[in-house]
Design a protein around this motif. Structure first.
Motif, PDB file in Angstrom:
ATOM      1  N   ARG A  76      35.422  35.830  49.158  1.00 42.14           N
ATOM      2  CA  ARG A  76      36.472  35.668  48.148  1.00 42.14           C
ATOM      3  C   ARG A  76      37.559  34.676  48.582  1.00 42.14           C
ATOM      4  NH1 ARG A  76      39.123  40.291  48.167  1.00 42.14           N
ATOM      5  NH2 ARG A  76      40.337  39.742  46.348  1.00 42.14           N
ATOM      6  N   ASN A  77      37.499  34.252  49.832  1.00 34.09           N
ATOM      7  CA  ASN A  77      38.461  33.281  50.319  1.00 34.09           C
ATOM      8  C   ASN A  77      38.105  31.917  49.723  1.00 34.09           C
ATOM      9  OD1 ASN A  77      39.893  31.388  51.807  1.00 34.09           O
ATOM     10  ND2 ASN A  77      39.756  32.566  53.702  1.00 34.09           N
ATOM     11  N   ASP A 103      38.213  31.158  41.685  1.00 32.43           N
ATOM     12  CA  ASP A 103      39.058  30.874  40.521  1.00 32.43           C
ATOM     13  C   ASP A 103      38.757  29.489  39.938  1.00 32.43           C
ATOM     14  OD1 ASP A 103      40.561  29.975  43.041  1.00 32.43           O
ATOM     15  OD2 ASP A 103      41.671  28.979  41.446  1.00 32.43           O
ATOM     16  N   ALA A 105      40.548  26.850  39.295  1.00 34.47           N
ATOM     17  CA  ALA A 105      41.072  25.652  39.965  1.00 34.47           C
ATOM     18  C   ALA A 105      40.179  25.258  41.140  1.00 34.47           C
ATOM     19  CB  ALA A 105      42.499  25.907  40.446  1.00 34.47           C
ATOM     20  N   ASN A 134      39.278  35.184  31.786  1.00 29.97           N
ATOM     21  CA  ASN A 134      40.389  35.990  32.289  1.00 29.97           C
ATOM     22  C   ASN A 134      41.230  35.233  33.308  1.00 29.97           C
ATOM     23  OD1 ASN A 134      40.037  38.899  31.191  1.00 29.97           O
ATOM     24  ND2 ASN A 134      37.995  38.154  31.683  1.00 29.97           N
ATOM     25  N   ASP A 136      44.973  32.879  33.941  1.00 35.28           N
ATOM     26  CA  ASP A 136      46.281  32.647  33.327  1.00 35.28           C
ATOM     27  C   ASP A 136      46.273  31.284  32.625  1.00 35.28           C
ATOM     28  OD1 ASP A 136      46.355  31.015  35.482  1.00 35.28           O
ATOM     29  OD2 ASP A 136      47.988  32.006  36.514  1.00 35.28           O
ATOM     30  N   ALA A 138      47.789  28.664  33.070  1.00 36.32           N
ATOM     31  CA  ALA A 138      47.818  27.476  33.927  1.00 36.32           C
ATOM     32  C   ALA A 138      46.417  26.986  34.288  1.00 36.32           C
ATOM     33  CB  ALA A 138      48.603  27.786  35.196  1.00 36.32           C
ATOM     34  N   GLN A 139      45.443  27.853  34.129  1.00 37.79           N
ATOM     35  CA  GLN A 139      44.067  27.485  34.495  1.00 37.79           C
ATOM     36  C   GLN A 139      43.296  26.853  33.327  1.00 37.79           C
ATOM     37  OE1 GLN A 139      42.799  27.802  37.558  1.00 37.79           O
ATOM     38  NE2 GLN A 139      43.270  29.775  38.487  1.00 37.79           N
ATOM     39  N   TYR A 192      40.417  42.125  38.216  1.00 38.25           N
ATOM     40  CA  TYR A 192      40.367  40.679  38.425  1.00 38.25           C
ATOM     41  C   TYR A 192      39.005  40.264  38.984  1.00 38.25           C
ATOM     42  CZ  TYR A 192      41.390  41.650  43.357  1.00 38.25           C
ATOM     43  OH  TYR A 192      41.343  42.128  44.638  1.00 38.25           O
TER      44      TYR A 192
ATOM     45  N   GLY B 179      46.595  40.840  37.453  1.00 44.11           N
ATOM     46  CA  GLY B 179      45.196  41.007  37.058  1.00 44.11           C
ATOM     47  C   GLY B 179      44.341  39.795  37.398  1.00 44.11           C
ATOM     48  N   TYR B 180      44.939  38.788  38.024  1.00 42.68           N
ATOM     49  CA  TYR B 180      44.192  37.594  38.413  1.00 42.68           C
ATOM     50  C   TYR B 180      44.074  37.533  39.933  1.00 42.68           C
ATOM     51  CZ  TYR B 180      45.852  36.392  33.743  1.00 42.68           C
ATOM     52  OH  TYR B 180      46.164  36.417  32.423  1.00 42.68           O
ATOM     53  N   SER B 181      42.958  36.974  40.382  1.00 40.94           N
ATOM     54  CA  SER B 181      42.792  36.883  41.834  1.00 40.94           C
ATOM     55  C   SER B 181      43.400  35.602  42.388  1.00 40.94           C
ATOM     56  CB  SER B 181      41.312  36.944  42.190  1.00 40.94           C
ATOM     57  OG  SER B 181      40.645  35.852  41.608  1.00 40.94           O
ATOM     58  N   ALA B 182      43.790  34.694  41.499  1.00 41.24           N
ATOM     59  CA  ALA B 182      44.404  33.439  41.943  1.00 41.24           C
ATOM     60  C   ALA B 182      45.391  32.954  40.894  1.00 41.24           C
ATOM     61  CB  ALA B 182      43.323  32.385  42.155  1.00 41.24           C
ATOM     62  N   ARG B 183      46.356  32.195  41.361  1.00 39.49           N
ATOM     63  CA  ARG B 183      47.332  31.617  40.438  1.00 39.49           C
ATOM     64  C   ARG B 183      47.302  30.097  40.553  1.00 39.49           C
ATOM     65  NH1 ARG B 183      51.636  34.797  38.537  1.00 39.49           N
ATOM     66  NH2 ARG B 183      51.513  36.964  39.188  1.00 39.49           N
ATOM     67  N   ALA B 184      47.243  29.448  39.422  1.00 32.89           N
ATOM     68  CA  ALA B 184      47.252  27.984  39.429  1.00 32.89           C
ATOM     69  C   ALA B 184      48.689  27.508  39.253  1.00 32.89           C
ATOM     70  CB  ALA B 184      46.382  27.458  38.297  1.00 32.89           C
ATOM     71  N   GLU B 270      44.534  35.332  46.246  1.00 31.44           N
ATOM     72  CA  GLU B 270      44.935  36.482  47.065  1.00 31.44           C
ATOM     73  C   GLU B 270      44.268  36.469  48.446  1.00 31.44           C
ATOM     74  OE1 GLU B 270      43.770  40.143  45.284  1.00 31.44           O
ATOM     75  OE2 GLU B 270      44.911  41.372  46.677  1.00 31.44           O
ATOM     76  N   ALA B 271      43.010  36.060  48.459  1.00 31.83           N
ATOM     77  CA  ALA B 271      42.253  36.147  49.710  1.00 31.83           C
ATOM     78  C   ALA B 271      42.161  34.817  50.455  1.00 31.83           C
ATOM     79  CB  ALA B 271      40.844  36.652  49.399  1.00 31.83           C
TER      80      ALA B 271
END
Lengths: 405, 351
Positions: A76-77, A103, A105, A134, A136, A138-139, A192, B179-184, B270-271
């Motif tokens: 997941r990294n 994700d 991005a 799912n 945000d 910004a994506q 998530y 609820g998201y695993s990443a933020r852009a 997150e990771a």
């Protein structure tokens, strides 16, 4: 006279060289079927029946379909995943088959790297559709980029998601309704990571309401301490096992069955087995560590056939070789297809699965594969009768009903 | 050692007694090599890897897969950047004989807060504000680390354990809540992805770290504390002040690394940084940095260690080493380097 001859010779040589150069160039750009395609498969673990089955199948196919593959560990990294895939592309990988959907991005960055290296990206047991849905706001731009990239070849999901988890909720309800257990508690993986878990939980609750309205032996859904807003206990990745205190709480509240959505069997098993063996675990997932507990404690097993690897594999081979189907989808979204879960609720079903599907068979031999090497070969673009529809239909046909008959 | 030499050079050589003058005049290679053996071995390891990876990928994967290509070097610099910035910062902590295992979680929180602030305002003008906020937060953590070490009398690694737990919880909260695993990030930081920008920043930071460790009171005291805390204290080194400054410098490097980590993907997950603390420890060890700190530790160790670690990952991938063997090969090389650079307890203190 001599000069004229020399001029002619020079022109002819130049023309030949140009044609030869163009030919070589075009050949280099468009690898022929005789060229070995280099593929990297990003896996989360290098053990387990699914991994072994996948490797056995790829080993059986690599000479026939003329490709070579390496597996690389990705988790997941996303930062590490990006580096790993970048390095593999620099190492000459022409196709990436990923089991980890990072994700949007990061996916975009990987795809940009694929584009720069004339390589392709596809998912195996990944749910890109939900990941992209799912995110945000910004994506949004990243998702749009991915869905418009020629390097993105689609993905096959882990399980019969069909972009919602309704079927999972239905399966769990069907399994528990056959028993006497009527006091149940709900658990699920983080949303998530598995957005479909929410739909599965909702569908289960819907079916409980319908059942309670029509029957006298009502279901009671007990909420665990610390449950999320939807009433389900979120069992995170970092939680090694569901704490004993939680199991004791279930026991005190008279819980008879735990309904767990998405690969939580192992996390719940240990303390239930030792502290509350009377509680049945109805779960979605399969892990080598829980098979011995089936069907005494673990009441349900689910797994997607490893044979679904042929979807991203064929997509990558076609793309690298410049082949495409006549009915090739114009929209990337249409290439994000659903796999099928094989649902198992009894020892008899498990025995049947062991003879018909690689994942379940002892030693995961290719002889137990749902599809033969010849059949897989016939699905490649350019083969007679091959089409995108046929490829998708083949994957869709691997249902519990067909596999366990 | 180099400091001692430079200080000695200020004296008039003619005024020194014959024996001492002879000592200074004739450069003793043996002595020098003995003093720098760990750094030399680490550098040797790095050079050896470069040589091996110069031809091995071609042998194993065909003539097109070479290490010395612009694309490979570009990616190499990209992958080195965040690690090297973090390692340079961590160098100040390790020089004191301390350790910080909260690096990854701190980066995660700083990066997430940075993104949240920039996204909330939505313009590039928010970047300085976001940077100030995370720097302040980093400095608060630095003061906490220093105080716990100085007053609570706990080993400094324990304060980082506390911070790790705290930031781990914060990360889970920040991401779990969304609820998201990443933020852009909505404002692109693409300029930081230019290779020349990365190189300039890295060279500048290496120079700053080198200067601070070798030519400032804080660097010298950090080494003194690492060599012998009690002796350093009795010689007038202010432990608390030195610790606050070292952790403060570390925090600043950490903030810069967080921004570069975001820039790389225009997002942060997150990771994404969970393995940083271990990676950095391995890098420093690979570079020959003594975990006990002290005068034997150098910025050069940090640089060599980071470059070696990343080149190893990249080189193994170029060679097409399969997942099953990557960890094995990496562990084997790591063990060899650590065995070659390990120190006997008696040699920890400067003679």
């Amino acid at each position: 006279m001599k000069t004229k001859f020399l001029k002619r010779a020079l022109c002819t040589t130049l023309a030949c060289a140009t044609v030869a150069g163009l030919g070589v160039g075009l050949t280099a750009c468009q690898p022929s079927d005789s060229e070995t395609v280099r593929i990297v498969v990003g896996v989360q673990q290098t053990t387990g029946n699914n991994y072994n089955s996948m490797c056995n199948l790829l080993d059986a196919l690599k000479d026939e379909l003329n490709f070579e593959y390496t597996t690389t560990l990705v988790d997941r990294n996303a930062d590490a995943a990006l580096s790993t895939y970048q390095n593999q592309l620099l190492g000459g990988a022409q196709g990436i088959i990923t089991m980890v959907d990072v994700d949007a991005a990061t996916t975009r960055k990987i795809i940009e790297d694929c584009e720069a290296n004339n390589a392709y990206y596809a998912g195996y047991m990944t749910d890109f559709a939900n990941t992209f849905a799912n995110t945000d706001s910004a994506q949004a731009e990243n998702v749009e980029y991915i869905l418009n990239s020629d390097a993105m070849l689609g993905a096959v999901t882990d399980g019969d998601i069909v972009r919602d988890g309704g079927t999972r909720g239905e399966f769990l309800f069907d399994a528990v309704v056959k028993t006497d257990a009527r006091v149940v508690t709900l658990c699920r993986a983080p949303l998530y990571a598995y957005p479909v878990a929410a739909t599965a939980i909702d569908r289960f609750k819907e079916l409980v309401e319908e059942y309670n309205a029509a029957n006298e032996d009502d279901f009671t859904i007990v909420e665990s301490v610390g449950a999320a807003d939807d009433g389900a206990l979120e069992v995170g990745f970092s939680m090694q096992n569901v704490p004993d205190a939680t199991v004791q709480d279930w026991k005190a509240k008279g819980v008879e069955a735990v309904i767990a959505v998405n690969s939580l069997g192992k996390k719940i098993l240990t303390n239930v087995q030792t502290s509350a063996p009377e509680i049945g675990i109805y779960q979605i997932g399969w892990d080598d560590n829980i098979i011995s507990a089936f069907p005494q404690y673990i009441k349900t097993l689910c797994q997607t056939p490893a044979e679904t690897i042929i979807y991203p594999l064929i997509r990558v081979l076609n793309a690298v070789r410049g082949n495409s189907y006549a009915d090739e989808p114009a929209d990337v979204e249409d290439t994000l297809i659903s796999g099928q879960y094989i649902y198992i609720t009894s020892e008899e079903e498990l025995e049947k699965a062991r003879t018909s599907c690689m994942n379940f068979a002892e030693g995961n031999p290719v002889s137990a594969s749902l599809i033969s090497v010849e059949e897989i070969k016939s699905l490649l673009a350019g083969e007679e009768g091959a089409s995108f529809k046929k490829l998708v239909d083949t994957i869709s046909s691997w249902t519990s009903e067909n596999v366990l008959k | 050692m180099s400091n001692e030499n430079s200080q000695n050079k200020k004296f008039d050589l003619k005024e020194l007694p014959g024996k001492a003058m002879h000592k200074i005049k004739t450069f003793n290679w043996k002595e020098w090599a003995k003093d720098n053996i760990f750094t030399l071995v680490a550098m040797g390891g790095f050079v050896l890897l470069l040589i091996v990876f110069s031809f091995l990928p071609q042998v194993m994967r065909g003539p097109n897969v070479t290490f010395w290509r612009a694309a490979v070097l570009q990616r190499y610099i990209e992958q080195v950047t965040v690690y090297l910035i973090l390692a340079l910062g961590a160098c100040f902590v390790y020089l004191m004989g301390s350790m910080d295992i909260s690096v990854g979680y701190q980066v995660a929180v700083f990066a997430t807060i940075f993104i949240a602030i920039v996204n909330a305002i939505g313009t590039a003008g928010a970047i300085p504000l976001a940077l100030i906020v995370i720097v302040v937060l980093g400095l608060v953590c630095a003061v906490f680390n220093a105080f716990v070490g100085a007053y609570v009398k706990l080993p400094t690694v324990m304060s980082s354990v506390i911070l790790m737990q705290l930031f781990s919880g914060l990360t889970t909260y920040l991401y779990g809540d969304s609820g998201y695993s990443a933020r852009a990030i909505v404002v692109s930081l693409n300029i930081l992805n230019e290779t020349w920008v990365r190189v300039i920043v890295l060279v500048a930071l290496i120079a700053i770290a080198y200067y601070l460790t070798n030519y400032t009171v804080v660097g010298k005291r950090a080494k003194a504390i690492g060599s012998n805390k009690l002796a350093a204290q009795q010689a007038g080194a202010d432990l608390l002040k030195t610790r606050v400054l070292c952790y403060g410098i570390f925090a600043l490097f950490l903030c810069v690394a967080s921004v570069f980590a975001i820039a790389r993907k225009d997002s942060f997950g997150e990771a994404d940084s969970v393995s940083y603390q271990m990676d950095i420890m391995i890098m420093l060890l690979m570079g020959g940095m003594p975990l006990s700190g002290g005068y034997k530790g150098r910025v050069l160790n940090t640089v060599v260690g980071t470059l070696t670690y990343v080149v190893l990952n990249l080189g193994l991938s170029l060679c097409g080493v399969s997942a099953e063997y990557v960890f094995f090969v990496r562990a084997l090389i790591f063990v060899i380097i650590v065995c070659l650079t390990c120190r006997k307890p008696g040699l920890l203190l400067p003679r």
